[in-house]
Design an enzyme around this catalytic site. Structure first.
Site, mmCIF file in Angstrom:
data_model
loop_
_atom_site.group_PDB
_atom_site.id
_atom_site.type_symbol
_atom_site.label_atom_id
_atom_site.label_comp_id
_atom_site.label_asym_id
_atom_site.label_seq_id
_atom_site.Cartn_x
_atom_site.Cartn_y
_atom_site.Cartn_z
ATOM 1 C CG HIS A 65 -1.869 1.006 1.414
ATOM 2 N ND1 HIS A 65 -1.600 2.251 1.919
ATOM 3 C CD2 HIS A 65 -3.192 0.999 1.127
ATOM 4 C CE1 HIS A 65 -2.715 2.965 1.936
ATOM 5 N NE2 HIS A 65 -3.697 2.229 1.462
ATOM 6 C CG ASP A 116 0.515 -2.633 5.828
ATOM 7 O OD1 ASP A 116 -0.426 -2.849 6.624
ATOM 8 O OD2 ASP A 116 0.400 -1.923 4.810
ATOM 9 C CD GLN A 134 -6.842 -4.790 4.126
ATOM 10 O OE1 GLN A 134 -7.775 -5.480 4.539
ATOM 11 N NE2 GLN A 134 -6.992 -3.506 3.856
ATOM 12 C CE LYS A 140 -7.219 -0.392 6.196
ATOM 13 N NZ LYS A 140 -7.972 0.081 5.030
ATOM 14 C CB CYS A 154 -3.692 3.337 -1.498
ATOM 15 S SG CYS A 154 -4.816 4.682 -1.162
HETATM 16 N N1 7TS Z 1 -1.870 -0.983 4.417
HETATM 17 C C1 7TS Z 1 -2.782 -1.733 3.791
HETATM 18 C C2 7TS Z 1 -2.424 -3.112 3.357
HETATM 19 C C3 7TS Z 1 -4.055 -1.228 3.589
HETATM 20 O O1 7TS Z 1 -4.974 -1.972 2.975
HETATM 21 C C4 7TS Z 1 -4.364 0.083 4.011
HETATM 22 C C5 7TS Z 1 -5.688 0.726 3.739
HETATM 23 C C6 7TS Z 1 -3.380 0.804 4.680
HETATM 24 C C7 7TS Z 1 -2.150 0.245 4.859
HETATM 25 C C8 7TS Z 1 -3.624 2.167 5.236
HETATM 26 O O2 7TS Z 1 -4.533 2.104 6.275
HETATM 27 P P1 7TS Z 1 -5.014 3.438 6.978
HETATM 28 O O3 7TS Z 1 -6.003 2.958 7.991
HETATM 29 O O4 7TS Z 1 -3.819 4.064 7.558
HETATM 30 O O5 7TS Z 1 -5.650 4.267 5.915
HETATM 31 N N2 7TS Z 1 -6.331 0.249 2.603
HETATM 32 C C9 7TS Z 1 -7.401 0.777 1.996
HETATM 33 C C10 7TS Z 1 -7.972 0.202 0.883
HETATM 34 O O6 7TS Z 1 -7.596 -0.835 0.368
HETATM 35 N N3 7TS Z 1 -9.005 0.966 0.472
HETATM 36 O O7 7TS Z 1 -9.099 2.004 1.294
HETATM 37 C C11 7TS Z 1 -8.113 1.905 2.244
#
Ligand code: 7TS
Length: 414
Positions: free
Chosen positions: A130, A207, A210, A233, A372
């Protein structure tokens, strides 16, 4: 003929805990929510815990000596203890509350990165990251000449392990790797890869945005040195995330943001910083959100992460089978056995935004875009994909509705 997966889980029962799933997307059209990769829906248990906090226990934490403030502090720290148990960290000192995964990774880049990396040092990440696990390292590269290199993915959306091994032979300082891709769903074998990275002298930042919501994750067997994830999430609220790190490493890192709570003592021209985890939590934290995240952890634990993972494995296997029967659909990523509940696909010449818009008419919420992960889309020579993603509350009937709607899209465009 496609067989409908037998209902071996209680997804229909869990669904009832998520009020939004009972609404209609528009009058007469029930909502099918297939965008949990972006953010999950929230069960009433989480909303009630936060509501109860604001109605009954609200005060700032770590400062008041009156009963209400002590109660708020105990609830906030209780959320931290629940998270510790959830990922099996050795101590709550290793649980740093951040805003989200992005901030957790940036904390490592600013604090650890700026204290430990100099021009010419190598940081390795992967093509399936990401943006939040690429850009902070690119910023360091631009700022101080750190070299960044990406491990490419194969056409099945898995890491090219030969290239990873070659890059590790160059003795990088850090390997940044996603546990589960938010596009192709690939689950990376972290323990194995971390052992290889450690043998080469690199630290490993995982990371878990997910993976932590969808798989059992135990930091004592994961093999990582840092793990970042987001509350929103995993059935929790927005604006709270977690950085887990090994205590010895966190202890050696300088603070990230300066201000209240992160200090032990301040004089007019100098300060001493606080112990872990407060060293990294400057200012009033997301208190109700920590309570909500604790409730989310209780909720997921009550069902069982193994049970949730098994349900999603069954759902994604069924979804891949059904999606691939639609002429023109190409789903990216590995076979169901090696992926989580995410299916990003292209649909012949139909633009993903058109697909998503037409699905929306049928009440189906999916995401279209680069999610992203622009470099990963570049690998497949695609500007965008349509992505359906699943969580504990999704049922096979929703896969059927998605597939039916995709046949309608096909009809419209042919
Ligand atoms: N890493 C992964 C693998 C992610 O899927 C996401 C968010 C992030 C980092 C960042 O997370 P945040 O909570 O800091 O924003 N992914 C997604 C997506 O797939 N669609 O919207 C956000």
């Amino acid at each position: 003929m496609t067989t409908h997966p037998s209902q071996t889980t209680d997804a229909a029962k869990w669904r009832a805990d998520f009020p939004v799933l009972a609404r209609e997307a528009r009058p007469g059209v029930p909502l099918v929510y297939l965008d949990s990769t972006a953010t999950s829906q929230k069960p009433v248990q989480v909303m009630e815990a936060m509501d109860r906090f604001y109605r009954w226990s609200n005060a700032n934490v770590h400062r008041g000596i009156y009963g209400l403030a002590e109660e708020a502090t105990a609830l906030y720290e209780g959320g931290r203890e629940k998270v510790r148990q959830f990922i099996n960290a050795r101590t709550v000192r290793e649980i740093i509350f951040t805003r989200n995964t992005t901030e957790a990774i940036n904390l490592v880049a600013y604090s650890w990165g700026r204290a430990n990396l100099k021009a010419g040092d190598l940081v390795v990440y992967t093509e399936m990251e990401h943006h939040s696990n690429m850009v902070p390292w690119q910023m360091l590269a631009a700022e101080r000449g750190v070299e960044v290199k990406a491990v490419p993915v194969t056409d099945t959306g898995e890491l090219d392990r030969a290239v990873l091994t070659q890059l590790l032979a160059r003795e990088p300082k850090l390997l940044c790797i996603t546990h589960m891709s938010n596009v192709v769903g690939t689950i990376n074998p972290i323990a194995e890869i971390a052992a290889e990275a450690h043998a080469a002298g690199a630290l490993v930042l995982v990371d878990g945005a997910q993976s932590v919501p969808h798989l059992p994750v135990d930091v004592q067997t994961l093999g990582a040195d840092f793990l970042a994830f987001s509350g929103h999430k995993m059935c929790g609220p927005t604006a709270i995330g977690v950085l887990w790190g090994r205590q010895a490493i966190l202890d050696g890192m300088p603070p990230f943001l300066g201000g209240g709570d992160m200090i032990r003592k301040v004089k007019l021209y100098e300060y001493k910083y606080n112990d872990l985890p407060y060293k990294f939590e400057a200012g009033t934290p997301a208190i109700a959100e920590a309570v909500g995240l604790g409730a989310a952890v209780d909720y997921l634990t009550g069902i069982g992460m193994e049970v949730i993972a098994a349900h999603e494995r069954q759902l994604i296997a069924y979804a891949l089978e059904r999606l691939e029967e639609v002429p023109g659909i190409r789903v990216y990523g590995p076979a169901a056995a090696r992926r989580g509940g995410v299916a990003a696909f292209s649909f012949g010449d139909v633009h993903p935004h058109d697909v998503a818009q037409l699905l929306d008419r049928a009440g189906i919420a999916v995401r279209a875009g680069h999610h992203c992960a622009m470099p990963l889309h570049e690998h497949y020579d695609l500007p965008a994909t349509t992505r359906a993603s699943f969580y504990l509350y999704n049922v096979p009937e929703e896969v059927d509705r998605l597939v039916e709607a995709l046949y309608q899209v096909k009809k419209l465009f042919s």
